[in-house]
Write a protein that holds these residues in place. Structure first.
Motif, PDB file in Angstrom:
ATOM      1  N   ALA A 100      -7.905  73.992 -42.929  1.00  0.00           N
ATOM      2  CA  ALA A 100      -6.489  73.918 -43.295  1.00  0.00           C
ATOM      3  C   ALA A 100      -6.253  72.768 -44.260  1.00  0.00           C
ATOM      4  O   ALA A 100      -5.485  72.891 -45.219  1.00  0.00           O
ATOM      5  CB  ALA A 100      -5.649  73.734 -42.027  1.00  0.00           C
ATOM      6  N   LYS A 101      -6.941  71.648 -44.029  1.00  0.00           N
ATOM      7  CA  LYS A 101      -6.776  70.493 -44.921  1.00  0.00           C
ATOM      8  C   LYS A 101      -7.291  70.830 -46.321  1.00  0.00           C
ATOM      9  O   LYS A 101      -6.720  70.405 -47.328  1.00  0.00           O
ATOM     10  CB  LYS A 101      -7.540  69.291 -44.353  1.00  0.00           C
ATOM     11  N   GLU A 102      -8.397  71.609 -46.345  1.00  0.00           N
ATOM     12  CA  GLU A 102      -8.994  71.958 -47.635  1.00  0.00           C
ATOM     13  C   GLU A 102      -8.023  72.770 -48.504  1.00  0.00           C
ATOM     14  O   GLU A 102      -8.125  72.772 -49.716  1.00  0.00           O
ATOM     15  CB  GLU A 102     -10.289  72.759 -47.411  1.00  0.00           C
ATOM     16  N   PHE A 103      -7.077  73.449 -47.847  1.00  0.00           N
ATOM     17  CA  PHE A 103      -6.073  74.220 -48.591  1.00  0.00           C
ATOM     18  C   PHE A 103      -5.367  73.309 -49.603  1.00  0.00           C
ATOM     19  O   PHE A 103      -5.004  73.714 -50.692  1.00  0.00           O
ATOM     20  CB  PHE A 103      -5.066  74.814 -47.609  1.00  0.00           C
ATOM     21  N   PHE A 104      -5.172  72.043 -49.200  1.00  0.00           N
ATOM     22  CA  PHE A 104      -4.440  71.113 -50.070  1.00  0.00           C
ATOM     23  C   PHE A 104      -5.396  70.250 -50.921  1.00  0.00           C
ATOM     24  O   PHE A 104      -5.002  69.735 -51.953  1.00  0.00           O
ATOM     25  CB  PHE A 104      -3.567  70.190 -49.218  1.00  0.00           C
ATOM     26  N   ILE A 126      -2.519  78.819 -38.315  1.00  0.00           N
ATOM     27  CA  ILE A 126      -2.531  78.419 -36.898  1.00  0.00           C
ATOM     28  C   ILE A 126      -1.659  77.178 -36.700  1.00  0.00           C
ATOM     29  O   ILE A 126      -0.812  77.108 -35.813  1.00  0.00           O
ATOM     30  CB  ILE A 126      -3.975  78.106 -36.428  1.00  0.00           C
ATOM     31  N   PHE A 127      -1.838  76.188 -37.604  1.00  0.00           N
ATOM     32  CA  PHE A 127      -1.112  74.918 -37.421  1.00  0.00           C
ATOM     33  C   PHE A 127       0.344  75.044 -37.847  1.00  0.00           C
ATOM     34  O   PHE A 127       1.231  74.455 -37.238  1.00  0.00           O
ATOM     35  CB  PHE A 127      -1.831  73.803 -38.191  1.00  0.00           C
ATOM     36  N   LEU A 136     -11.163  81.277 -33.924  1.00  0.00           N
ATOM     37  CA  LEU A 136      -9.749  80.928 -33.763  1.00  0.00           C
ATOM     38  C   LEU A 136      -9.547  79.668 -32.912  1.00  0.00           C
ATOM     39  O   LEU A 136      -8.721  78.807 -33.207  1.00  0.00           O
ATOM     40  CB  LEU A 136      -9.019  82.114 -33.114  1.00  0.00           C
ATOM     41  N   MET A 137     -10.330  79.564 -31.846  1.00  0.00           N
ATOM     42  CA  MET A 137     -10.130  78.453 -30.916  1.00  0.00           C
ATOM     43  C   MET A 137     -10.854  77.168 -31.345  1.00  0.00           C
ATOM     44  O   MET A 137     -10.719  76.146 -30.689  1.00  0.00           O
ATOM     45  CB  MET A 137     -10.597  78.834 -29.494  1.00  0.00           C
ATOM     46  N   ASP A 138     -11.584  77.250 -32.451  1.00  0.00           N
ATOM     47  CA  ASP A 138     -12.282  76.046 -32.932  1.00  0.00           C
ATOM     48  C   ASP A 138     -11.290  75.213 -33.745  1.00  0.00           C
ATOM     49  O   ASP A 138     -11.236  75.291 -34.981  1.00  0.00           O
ATOM     50  CB  ASP A 138     -13.486  76.495 -33.775  1.00  0.00           C
ATOM     51  N   LEU A 139     -10.492  74.428 -33.054  1.00  0.00           N
ATOM     52  CA  LEU A 139      -9.392  73.737 -33.736  1.00  0.00           C
ATOM     53  C   LEU A 139      -9.863  72.690 -34.741  1.00  0.00           C
ATOM     54  O   LEU A 139      -9.336  72.635 -35.858  1.00  0.00           O
ATOM     55  CB  LEU A 139      -8.448  73.120 -32.695  1.00  0.00           C
ATOM     56  N   PRO A 140     -10.876  71.868 -34.390  1.00  0.00           N
ATOM     57  CA  PRO A 140     -11.326  70.900 -35.410  1.00  0.00           C
ATOM     58  C   PRO A 140     -11.811  71.610 -36.676  1.00  0.00           C
ATOM     59  O   PRO A 140     -11.486  71.187 -37.796  1.00  0.00           O
ATOM     60  CB  PRO A 140     -12.469  70.155 -34.708  1.00  0.00           C
TER      61      PRO A 140
END
Ligand SMILES: Nc1ncnc2c1ncn2[C@@H]1O[C@H](COP(=O)(O)OP(=O)(O)O)[C@@H](O)[C@H]1O
Ligand SMILES: Nc1ccn([C@@H]2O[C@H](COP(=O)(O)OP(=O)(O)O)[C@@H](O)[C@H]2O)c(=O)n1
Length: 376
Positions: free
Chosen positions: A40-44, A63-64, A30-34
């Protein structure tokens, strides 16, 4: 041994069950933001090949999305705060100045510093109120036949300066025994006149008396012997001798009282020690000075507003040269007067840098503090 293999089988079953529920996503913590940002980017950009991958993308995106929505709400609340006086009083933006006031002594005192009294018998028989005011003395007006001060209280010896009495069956409200005065100060162009006009529109017992307007009206009067002197003082941004100003203020207050006004906003006064002393000599105890509303704005903002006003005001002093002179007079002569009232805990500061509506909401809150028992 048997127990051990049973536990192992249960674990496998449980694992399969969890996988079927789709909870077995594997990916960044969860805390690994990068790492989550990547997912999250891969979602798009990169369609998921399995449900597990898809779920991970959703979890990372969530999360974002969550922090983005929360951050956006907080930011919009800060940029476009609700127009409620409660919010303006308690907004975090003002916490710092409230904390500062605790140490600088600018906050109003918690307890009364002087005694306030009321004629209970007279209050209980409002029909026996004093006669109409005379032409000559503000102090002769005991109780104006005007819109009454309008808050209820439990006792006539209430802490508020209003004359309020209560009986078993009904509450009797009366106008204040003396005209009440609130001085309105702030730099030239801070928005004093704008807010005073709003107060008077909203609350009919208030009258706005601008010292500058009185002087300008006197200057226009062909019969006035002071016209030329006033003109030259105004052009130079200097303070006109108080004998002239206080006479005009006194006259305007008397006129207002005849019209039933009980509360007066004296705008742009007192601007120097001469003004303070002149008021004491001429008006003194015949009016109750409740406090000072102080509109605070930067010189740059005030200059911008005055130059804007100059397009339509037709005022001889709304030009850059006079404006700068007025600023110098304000810094040198008026600010020390504020300090005097600050020491008496009578200054109520208003952040005048905000929009007119925002300042108006804050003004109402402050006015309630200055004159606690009136309906604002
Ligand atoms: N809060 C505000 N934001 C922007 N402009 C304002 C605000 N308050 C007043 N103004 C404008 O600034 C100019 C000066 O306001 P005014 O009330 O005449 O100031 P003052 O009486 O302090 O000299 C006017 O043109 C007015 O419309
Ligand atoms: N108490 C006062 C108030 C105003 N004045 C004069 O009137 C001018 C205009 O005052 P004002 O209150 O109308 O205007 P602002 O300077 O607040 O915009 C001041 O610059 C002074 O020259 C004064 O001499 N004494």
């Amino acid at each position: 041994m048997a127990t051990c293999s049973l536990t192992g089988a249960r674990r496998i079953l449980l694992h399969r069950w969890v996988r079927q529920l789709g909870d077995s996503v594997q990916g960044p913590q969860l805390m690994d933001l990068p790492g989550n940002w990547q997912k999250a980017k891969e979602f798009f950009t990169k369609p998921a090949l399995s449900y597990g991958q898809y779920k991970q993308q959703c979890v990372s995106l969530r999360i974002f999305a969550f922090s983005g929505i929360c951050g956006g709400c907080v930011l919009s609340l800060a940029m476009f705060p609700p127009k409620s006086s409660y919010w303006i009083t308690w907004s975090p933006l003002y916490w710092l100045s409230y904390a500062k006031q605790c140490f600088t002594g600018a906050a109003p005192p918690l307890f009364l510093e002087k005694q306030h009294g009321a004629q209970v018998a007279a209050l209980l028989r409002p029909e026996t109120q004093a006669p109409a005011p005379s032409d000559t003395d503000v102090s002769t007006v005991a109780v104006a036949p005007a819109p009454a001060a309008t808050t209820t209280a439990t006792s006539a010896a209430s802490a508020s300066p209003c004359s309020v009495a209560s009986s078993a069956s009904a509450t009797v409200l009366a106008a204040p025994a003396k005209p009440r005065v609130v001085f309105v100060l702030g730099g030239p162009g801070a928005g004093k006149g704008t807010q005073c006009a709003k107060i008077c529109d909203a609350y009919p017992q208030w009258q706005h008396i601008s010292a500058g307007d009185c002087l300008r009206a006197e200057r226009q009067d062909p019969n006035s012997k002071d016209g030329e002197l006033i003109n030259s003082y105004i052009k130079d941004g200097k303070i006109v001798p108080v004998q002239i100003t206080v006479r005009l203020l006194h006259k305007a207050m008397q006129k207002g009282q005849k019209e039933g006004k009980t509360d007066f906003l004296i705008d742009g006064f007192p601007r120097n020690w001469d003004n303070v002393n002149g008021w004491e000599e001429v008006i003194g105890d015949s009016a109750e000075v409740m406090g000072v509303l102080f509109f605070e704005a930067s010189l740059a903002e005030m200059e911008k507003r005055l130059l804007g006003r100059s397009v339509t005001s037709g005022r001889v002093d709304d030009n850059l040269e006079s404006i700068r002179k007025r600023f110098a007079t304000y810094e040198k002569e008026t600010k020390p007067i504020l300090e005097k009232y600050q020491k008496e805990h009578k200054v109520f500061k208003i952040d005048a840098m905000q929009s007119v509506d925002f300042v108006w909401a804050h003004t109402q809150t402050k006015l309630r503090e200055v004159v606690p028992c009136q309906q604002v």
